[in-house]
Write an enzyme that holds these catalytic residues in place. Structure first.
Site, PDB file in Angstrom:
ATOM      1  N   HIS A   1      -0.185   7.538  -2.133  1.00 38.09           N
ATOM      2  CA  HIS A   1       1.177   7.647  -2.651  1.00 38.09           C
ATOM      3  C   HIS A   1       1.409   6.580  -3.716  1.00 38.09           C
ATOM      4  CE1 HIS A   1       5.543   8.124  -2.788  1.00 38.09           C
ATOM      5  NE2 HIS A   1       5.644   6.817  -2.608  1.00 38.09           N
TER       6      HIS A   1
ATOM      7  N   SER B   1       4.480   4.853  -6.204  1.00 41.07           N
ATOM      8  CA  SER B   1       5.898   4.717  -6.536  1.00 41.07           C
ATOM      9  C   SER B   1       6.123   3.318  -7.084  1.00 41.07           C
ATOM     10  CB  SER B   1       6.782   4.954  -5.308  1.00 41.07           C
ATOM     11  OG  SER B   1       6.706   3.849  -4.423  1.00 41.07           O
TER      12      SER B   1
ATOM     13  N   GLU C   1       2.180  11.989  -4.879  1.00 42.58           N
ATOM     14  CA  GLU C   1       1.124  11.873  -3.869  1.00 42.58           C
ATOM     15  C   GLU C   1      -0.102  12.654  -4.301  1.00 42.58           C
ATOM     16  OE1 GLU C   1       4.263  13.096  -2.776  1.00 42.58           O
ATOM     17  OE2 GLU C   1       4.908  11.021  -2.413  1.00 42.58           O
TER      18      GLU C   1
END
Length: 208
Positions: A184, A186, A198
């Site tokens: 993932h 971010s 993802e």
């Protein structure tokens, strides 16, 4: 040749060796960590048949990965790994160890141009005990830099991202490894745009 050598006379006896002989790389790593180190070099003797044990204890690997995102974007990953020479909680069940991971990933675009990313992460691994095959689980948090801030419909906000991973797989004698990983990305809210993305991938690592 040494004229003193015979069955009765040897320069050294097995009980003179400070550490017992082993053909298990994890045991060798643990022995080197916990012994009292003297000044100077530490010398490890090995037969030709057991030289792979030395290489596994000092393992570096080349990683290939193929994955997909939730938007069906394909990802292609090429990385380098370097195993830590440390282990913790070693028992008959397994041991906790880890490795450094650096990689280049290409994110193939369908509606938009493709993107590239560079990442670096420390990864913790719990490796279960085994003879020729050792199952493992892994988790890590690192950083990444992206060449674009939009990946298909995802606006990741900025080039700098955090990389979180969770995976499992199998390690084989000789340093080869296969596994499945979820990763993932971010920016943890640093930017007002933080859609995140993802990637779910298969990977193979070969020893260098």
């Amino acid at each position: 040749s040494d004229t003193k050598v015979s069955r009765a006379v040897e320069d050294i006896n097995p009980y003179d060796v400070p550490l017992p002989a082993t053909t298990d790389a994890a045991t060798l790593v643990a022995q080197m960590q916990h012994r009292k180190r003297a000044k100077g070099l530490t010398v490890v003797f090995s037969t030709y048949q057991s030289i792979t044990t030395i290489s596994q204890a000092q393992a570096a690997g080349l990683e290939f990965g193929l994955g997909s995102t939730s938007d069906s974007t394909l990802t292609y990953r090429l990385g380098l790994t370097s195993d830590w020479d440390k282990s913790w909680m070693q028992s008959n069940v397994g041991r906790l160890t880890g490795y450094w991971s650096g990689a280049y990933t290409y994110w193939e675009g369908d509606d938009r141009a493709g993107a590239s990313s560079l990442s670096f992460s420390p990864v913790f691994v719990y490796e279960f005990a085994g003879e020729s095959v050792k199952p493992y689980i892994e988790a890590g948090i690192g950083v990444a830099l992206f060449s674009r801030t939009r990946l298909e419909d995802n606006n990741i906000g900025q080039s700098f991202q955090f990389e979180d991973r969770l995976g499992f797989g199998l390690r084989f004698n000789g340093g080869h490894e296969v596994g499945i990983r979820a990763t993932h990305y971010s920016n943890a809210g640093i930017s007002s745009n933080n859609d995140g993305v993802e990637s779910y991938s298969l990977h193979y690592t070969m020893p260098l």
